[in-house]
Scaffold this motif. Sequence first.
Motif, PDB file in Angstrom:
ATOM      1  N   GLY A   6       0.819  -1.203   0.000  1.00  0.00           N
ATOM      2  CA  GLY A   6       0.000   0.000   0.000  1.00  0.00           C
ATOM      3  C   GLY A   6       0.857   1.258   0.000  1.00  0.00           C
ATOM      4  N   ILE A   7       1.897   1.271   0.830  1.00  0.00           N
ATOM      5  CA  ILE A   7       2.784   2.445   0.890  1.00  0.00           C
ATOM      6  C   ILE A   7       3.443   2.668  -0.469  1.00  0.00           C
ATOM      7  N   ARG A   8       3.962   1.587  -1.034  1.00  0.00           N
ATOM      8  CA  ARG A   8       4.636   1.708  -2.330  1.00  0.00           C
ATOM      9  C   ARG A   8       3.690   2.255  -3.388  1.00  0.00           C
ATOM     10  N   LYS A   9       2.452   1.760  -3.349  1.00  0.00           N
ATOM     11  CA  LYS A   9       1.475   2.244  -4.326  1.00  0.00           C
ATOM     12  C   LYS A   9       1.173   3.724  -4.090  1.00  0.00           C
ATOM     13  N   ALA A  10       1.069   4.109  -2.809  1.00  0.00           N
ATOM     14  CA  ALA A  10       0.791   5.503  -2.498  1.00  0.00           C
ATOM     15  C   ALA A  10       1.917   6.397  -3.007  1.00  0.00           C
ATOM     16  N   LEU A  11       3.130   5.850  -3.045  1.00  0.00           N
ATOM     17  CA  LEU A  11       4.276   6.645  -3.504  1.00  0.00           C
ATOM     18  C   LEU A  11       4.401   6.629  -5.017  1.00  0.00           C
ATOM     19  N   GLY A  12       3.483   5.884  -5.680  1.00  0.00           N
ATOM     20  CA  GLY A  12       3.464   5.932  -7.140  1.00  0.00           C
ATOM     21  C   GLY A  12       4.034   4.721  -7.836  1.00  0.00           C
ATOM     22  N   ALA A  13       4.153   3.589  -7.127  1.00  0.00           N
ATOM     23  CA  ALA A  13       4.610   2.379  -7.802  1.00  0.00           C
ATOM     24  C   ALA A  13       3.547   1.921  -8.783  1.00  0.00           C
ATOM     25  N   GLN A  14       3.971   1.590 -10.006  1.00  0.00           N
ATOM     26  CA  GLN A  14       3.040   1.042 -10.992  1.00  0.00           C
ATOM     27  C   GLN A  14       2.719  -0.405 -10.602  1.00  0.00           C
ATOM     28  N   PRO A  15       1.538  -0.894 -11.022  1.00  0.00           N
ATOM     29  CA  PRO A  15       1.224  -2.304 -10.728  1.00  0.00           C
ATOM     30  C   PRO A  15       2.369  -3.225 -11.168  1.00  0.00           C
ATOM     31  N   TRP A  16       2.937  -2.903 -12.330  1.00  0.00           N
ATOM     32  CA  TRP A  16       4.025  -3.729 -12.850  1.00  0.00           C
ATOM     33  C   TRP A  16       5.241  -3.719 -11.928  1.00  0.00           C
ATOM     34  N   ASP A  17       5.507  -2.555 -11.303  1.00  0.00           N
ATOM     35  CA  ASP A  17       6.652  -2.460 -10.379  1.00  0.00           C
ATOM     36  C   ASP A  17       6.490  -3.444  -9.225  1.00  0.00           C
TER      37      ASP A  17
END
Lengths: 402, 243
Positions: free
Chosen positions: A311-322
């Motif tokens: 969740g944190i990574r996604k909030a920071l802008g990680a793409q699904p692929w990342d």
Amino acid sequence: MTMLLENFIMSLQAIRANKMRSLLTMLGVIIGISSVITIVSIGDSMRNFMTDQYKDVGINRAMVYTRPLDGFYSDSDYFTVDDLDIVLEAMNGDLAYADLNGWSNGTIKRKSLDINVEMQEVAKHFESIANVKIIEGRMINDADINGRRPHIVLPEKTALEIFGTAKCTGKVIEMEVEGERRELTVVGVYRKEMSAASLMLLGNPTAYVPYSYIRNADNHMTFYLNVYFADDADKEAGYRRLTNVIARMKNRQPEEIRMHTVAEEMQQVDMVLGSLSLAVGAIAAISLLVGGIGIMNIMLVSVTERTREIGIRKALGAQPWDIKFQFLTESAIISAAGGIIGTTFGLATVLILGKVVDIAVVVNPGTVLLAVAFSAAVGIGFGFYPASKAANADPIEALRYE
Amino acid sequence: MSKAVIRLTDVSKTYDTGAIQVQALKHVDLVINEGEFVAIMGQSGSGKSTLMNILGCLDRPTSGKFYLGEDDVSVMDPKELATVRNKKIGFVFQSFNLIPRTTALKNVELPMIYARRPKTERRRQAEALLARVGLADRGDHLPNELSGGQKQRVAIARALVNQPQMLLADEPTGNLDTGSSLEIMELFTALNSEGVTVVVVTHEEEIAAYCGRVVRFKDGQLISDLLQEPVRPAAAAKGGDDR
Ligand SMILES: Nc1ncnc2c1ncn2[C@@H]1O[C@H](COP(=O)(O)OP(=O)(O)OP(=O)(O)O)[C@@H](O)[C@H]1O
Ligand SMILES: [Mg+2]
């Protein structure tokens, strides 16, 4: 590129954070890969060993006999000494050698323990096909055969047993053969390097004597003709011609002539061993599959445990692929590391086993490559579902996860 | 009049928990312009976090329109939303949300990794921002080796690292003592004076005092929206320097 490296570092960190768990997960792959490599290599080594044995016996060799009519043999079904020359001549150079497949046992009486000498009764041209290394004197030659000379060629081991030395040419051995006393002069000693495994399979090397001396009669008869084709002869055509020649000679139909060739037998044994190792290898491959499921299981646990981190990574802008790539890298590293350790383990097992039973070890690089590639594929394949699950997580749900 | 960075029209959010439906936001209209420093206030459960999550593109409204600059967020797919979160928005959480077992420096670098920026540039930028929040010498520390205030400052550095147009902070000082809280607010004020739009959720009036505008919520509804003269940092009592 930097993403790849960053992922690699992150994955190593995650694996290090759970050392024990990662190791246990790897264990499945390690066992799978090492057993596949061990089993397939043992199979390959066995096949290689068997082929070598057959080459040693003589890949050009064949045994011929006539099938009895109505279950009974008639006198004409047997082979005689005269038949040898007829066959050799009729085959016109395609046949390098023929004998009546005779064997005798000589006993040398000793005060303590008698010495047993197994003797192969050889015929003309034996010199040319004998696949041994003479270390003293010479091989039985045509003059010995024609002259019915009481000559013998000993294997080194027997020479040592009798005389205590290999330098024994010219010496006379007194022995009892089928109840008769014989005196044979040693004309040569040969050496044959044999591994423990081939000794077990082929037995001790035998002595050679002229059949004409031992049998001492022209009316000697046997069931089997033991022949060696010439190296350069066309085998298939040769088999057919020999069948026809013998059929004509014995007044029989070619279908009534039977032939066992070493080449054919070798092929059959090779096939049986080949499919056996394939079958066992396939069973071992199942353990790889189980290892893969283990990876999937642990990756699912890992994804759940790290939901908040995702969740944190996604909030920071990680793409699904990342996110997907991060978890795929992790499972690929676990399985590839397992694959490498397993390969090392498997190869070590094979090499040690080869040393213990003293046979040449055959390791097919293709097998190793396939096993490692398969383990990486297992990691990526089984890592895919957990990684996708992580990649598709809803950011806010993931952040709320406790 | 300056450009709108956030435009909400008739936004509602309903949480469907099976048995009951909670209407966390009810027909909210809100425009925030570039360069504003806004405090969102309201009692617990009034929908502040729900609003912030929508503004931060972490969640979607159930109905209504949300424009970020010129872009309609409701039509974006997960990839585009990720890019927006990465490039345009810096989000600061009450619970810091640093990645565990990962150094402060690496945490600050993370948004730049996802932005595919080169390593040397990342390192330089991360160090600069850590210095900016007063943690130049804490780069190698792991989150569990930092105090709450320090963690929040790392989180702020991380939120700023891709130079977003706006900074969203949901109770950034909720877990901090007064000293640390005021330091954070001074930092926000400084950032705002450099042009960054800042939206802060808070329960405390002295925190809201730093802001030029206070928006109040009650039961999911916007009940007041007032401009005020913000407290300047120089006027605020300085907290203990814990560097
Ligand atoms: N995931 C969820 N599922 C169901 N209901 C939720 C969920 N998140 C929030 N709510 C409800 O929505 C309402 C608004 O919640 P929200 O978190 O936005 O409040 P808040 O103003 O941030 O409160 P606080 O000041 O305590 O943080 C509350 O009644 C809450 O119970
Ligand atoms: Mg809240």
